[in-house]
Design a protein around this motif. Structure first.
Motif, PDB file in Angstrom:
ATOM      1  N   ASN A   1       0.861  -1.182   0.000  1.00 16.54           N
ATOM      2  CA  ASN A   1       0.000   0.000   0.000  1.00 16.54           C
ATOM      3  C   ASN A   1       0.897   1.232   0.000  1.00 16.54           C
ATOM      4  N   MET A   2       0.973   1.905  -1.137  1.00 19.68           N
ATOM      5  CA  MET A   2       1.823   3.088  -1.273  1.00 19.68           C
ATOM      6  C   MET A   2       1.032   4.380  -1.079  1.00 19.68           C
ATOM      7  N   ALA A   3      -0.228   4.268  -0.664  1.00 21.26           N
ATOM      8  CA  ALA A   3      -1.064   5.454  -0.463  1.00 21.26           C
ATOM      9  C   ALA A   3      -0.614   6.221   0.771  1.00 21.26           C
ATOM     10  N   CYS A   4      -0.918   7.496   0.799  1.00 18.83           N
ATOM     11  CA  CYS A   4      -0.521   8.348   1.925  1.00 18.83           C
ATOM     12  C   CYS A   4      -1.531   8.328   3.061  1.00 18.83           C
ATOM     13  N   GLU A   5      -2.801   8.324   2.743  1.00 19.68           N
ATOM     14  CA  GLU A   5      -3.809   8.504   3.788  1.00 19.68           C
ATOM     15  C   GLU A   5      -4.898   7.441   3.780  1.00 19.68           C
ATOM     16  N   ASN A   6      -4.739   6.376   3.033  1.00 16.61           N
ATOM     17  CA  ASN A   6      -5.825   5.414   2.881  1.00 16.61           C
ATOM     18  C   ASN A   6      -5.355   3.994   3.166  1.00 16.61           C
ATOM     19  N   ALA A   7      -6.242   3.213   3.732  1.00 14.99           N
ATOM     20  CA  ALA A   7      -6.010   1.777   3.871  1.00 14.99           C
ATOM     21  C   ALA A   7      -6.808   1.076   2.776  1.00 14.99           C
ATOM     22  N   PHE A   8      -6.361  -0.091   2.386  1.00 14.66           N
ATOM     23  CA  PHE A   8      -7.053  -0.882   1.380  1.00 14.66           C
ATOM     24  C   PHE A   8      -7.500  -2.201   1.973  1.00 14.66           C
ATOM     25  N   HIS A   9      -8.525  -2.765   1.388  1.00 14.15           N
ATOM     26  CA  HIS A   9      -8.943  -4.127   1.668  1.00 14.15           C
ATOM     27  C   HIS A   9      -8.954  -4.837   0.318  1.00 14.15           C
ATOM     28  N   ILE A  10      -8.139  -5.872   0.187  1.00 14.00           N
ATOM     29  CA  ILE A  10      -7.976  -6.586  -1.077  1.00 14.00           C
ATOM     30  C   ILE A  10      -8.697  -7.924  -0.996  1.00 14.00           C
ATOM     31  N   SER A  11      -9.421  -8.265  -2.050  1.00 11.61           N
ATOM     32  CA  SER A  11     -10.004  -9.600  -2.169  1.00 11.61           C
ATOM     33  C   SER A  11      -9.864 -10.053  -3.618  1.00 11.61           C
ATOM     34  N   ILE A  12      -9.916 -11.355  -3.819  1.00  8.42           N
ATOM     35  CA  ILE A  12      -9.844 -11.943  -5.152  1.00  8.42           C
ATOM     36  C   ILE A  12     -11.054 -12.847  -5.310  1.00  8.42           C
ATOM     37  N   ASP A  13     -11.805 -12.641  -6.384  1.00 10.59           N
ATOM     38  CA  ASP A  13     -13.020 -13.428  -6.609  1.00 10.59           C
ATOM     39  C   ASP A  13     -12.791 -14.917  -6.373  1.00 10.59           C
ATOM     40  N   ASN A  14     -13.636 -15.521  -5.538  1.00  8.07           N
ATOM     41  CA  ASN A  14     -13.671 -16.975  -5.312  1.00  8.07           C
ATOM     42  C   ASN A  14     -12.354 -17.586  -4.854  1.00  8.07           C
ATOM     43  N   HIS A  15     -11.457 -16.805  -4.306  1.00  2.00           N
ATOM     44  CA  HIS A  15     -10.171 -17.318  -3.831  1.00  2.00           C
ATOM     45  C   HIS A  15      -9.874 -16.782  -2.434  1.00  2.00           C
ATOM     46  N   ARG A  16      -9.302 -17.641  -1.619  1.00  4.97           N
ATOM     47  CA  ARG A  16      -8.806 -17.226  -0.304  1.00  4.97           C
ATOM     48  C   ARG A  16      -7.306 -16.996  -0.424  1.00  4.97           C
ATOM     49  N   MET A  17      -6.770 -16.181   0.452  1.00  2.72           N
ATOM     50  CA  MET A  17      -5.336 -15.888   0.462  1.00  2.72           C
ATOM     51  C   MET A  17      -4.763 -16.350   1.793  1.00  2.72           C
ATOM     52  N   THR A  18      -3.551 -16.870   1.753  1.00  2.00           N
ATOM     53  CA  THR A  18      -2.864 -17.250   2.981  1.00  2.00           C
ATOM     54  C   THR A  18      -1.724 -16.263   3.206  1.00  2.00           C
ATOM     55  N   ILE A  19      -1.826 -15.463   4.270  1.00  2.00           N
ATOM     56  CA  ILE A  19      -0.772 -14.499   4.603  1.00  2.00           C
ATOM     57  C   ILE A  19       0.441 -15.278   5.111  1.00  2.00           C
ATOM     58  N   ILE A  20       1.615 -15.018   4.529  1.00  2.00           N
ATOM     59  CA  ILE A  20       2.835 -15.697   4.967  1.00  2.00           C
ATOM     60  C   ILE A  20       3.920 -14.726   5.421  1.00  2.00           C
ATOM     61  N   GLU A  21       3.739 -13.440   5.135  1.00  2.00           N
ATOM     62  CA  GLU A  21       4.760 -12.450   5.495  1.00  2.00           C
ATOM     63  C   GLU A  21       4.107 -11.087   5.613  1.00  2.00           C
ATOM     64  N   VAL A  22       4.499 -10.335   6.642  1.00  5.61           N
ATOM     65  CA  VAL A  22       4.006  -8.977   6.861  1.00  5.61           C
ATOM     66  C   VAL A  22       5.206  -8.074   7.113  1.00  5.61           C
ATOM     67  N   ASP A  23       5.352  -7.052   6.304  1.00 12.61           N
ATOM     68  CA  ASP A  23       6.443  -6.078   6.451  1.00 12.61           C
ATOM     69  C   ASP A  23       7.813  -6.743   6.553  1.00 12.61           C
ATOM     70  N   GLY A  24       8.032  -7.763   5.742  1.00 12.55           N
ATOM     71  CA  GLY A  24       9.339  -8.419   5.682  1.00 12.55           C
ATOM     72  C   GLY A  24       9.575  -9.474   6.746  1.00 12.55           C
ATOM     73  N   ILE A  25       8.582  -9.758   7.574  1.00 18.12           N
ATOM     74  CA  ILE A  25       8.741 -10.746   8.647  1.00 18.12           C
ATOM     75  C   ILE A  25       7.811 -11.920   8.376  1.00 18.12           C
ATOM     76  N   GLU A  26       8.388 -13.128   8.319  1.00 16.72           N
ATOM     77  CA  GLU A  26       7.568 -14.319   8.123  1.00 16.72           C
ATOM     78  C   GLU A  26       6.610 -14.471   9.287  1.00 16.72           C
ATOM     79  N   THR A  27       5.388 -14.932   8.999  1.00 16.97           N
ATOM     80  CA  THR A  27       4.367 -15.094  10.033  1.00 16.97           C
ATOM     81  C   THR A  27       3.790 -16.505   9.978  1.00 16.97           C
ATOM     82  N   GLU A  28       3.083 -16.857  11.033  1.00 16.25           N
ATOM     83  CA  GLU A  28       2.317 -18.096  10.988  1.00 16.25           C
ATOM     84  C   GLU A  28       1.280 -17.930   9.883  1.00 16.25           C
ATOM     85  N   PRO A  29       1.134 -18.908   8.999  1.00 13.82           N
ATOM     86  CA  PRO A  29       0.155 -18.766   7.913  1.00 13.82           C
ATOM     87  C   PRO A  29      -1.254 -18.503   8.455  1.00 13.82           C
TER      88      PRO A  29
END
Length: 131
Positions: A67-95
């Motif tokens: 997110n390169m915006a200055c004042e806004n947060a985003f919510h991202i979704s992909i039609d009919n697909h789930r996403m597994t978060i594996i990294e946040v701000d360069g740090i690996e996380t529990e999926p």
């Protein structure tokens, strides 16, 4: 890599700081376009190409959202697909599997998406949250 940011088409005015007339800030209208991989459209603008991400059916694909915006947060979704978060701000996380990925200003996420749906066009939906 998918980078999202909002595009403003024209300023609507400026404000001057009450402490110093030399401090001015440009005021923009509400954001009206999202850029994904540097491509996007806005009402009344040209019908430019949109970003296309080609995925292999049956494969897992890693995607990185910034997110390169200055004042806004985003919510991202992909039609009919789930996403597994594996990294946040360069740090690996529990999926963590999510339907919607919230991304604050300056934040970075890596997700894995399983391409387990029938071959078709699926849209990525960035929606805006104003603070």
């Amino acid at each position: 890599r998918c980078s999202c940011s909002w595009k403003w088409n024209s300023p609507v005015g400026t404000i001057t700081s009450p402490r110093s007339s030399s401090l001015k800030r440009t005021i923009f209208s509400n954001a009206n376009a999202t850029l994904i991989n540097g491509k996007g459209r806005y009402a009344g603008g040209p019908a430019s190409d949109l970003s296309v991400i080609r995925a292999q059916p049956g494969m897992r694909h890693r995607m990185r959202f910034i997110n390169m915006a200055c004042e806004n947060a985003f919510h991202i979704s992909i039609d009919n697909h789930r996403m597994t978060i594996i990294e946040v701000d360069g740090i690996e996380t529990e999926p963590l599997e999510v339907d919607i990925l919230p991304i604050a200003n300056g934040q970075r996420f890596s997700v894995v998406v399983n391409m387990d749906q029938p071959v078709d066009n699926y849209c990525e939906h960035p929606s805006l949250s104003l603070y």
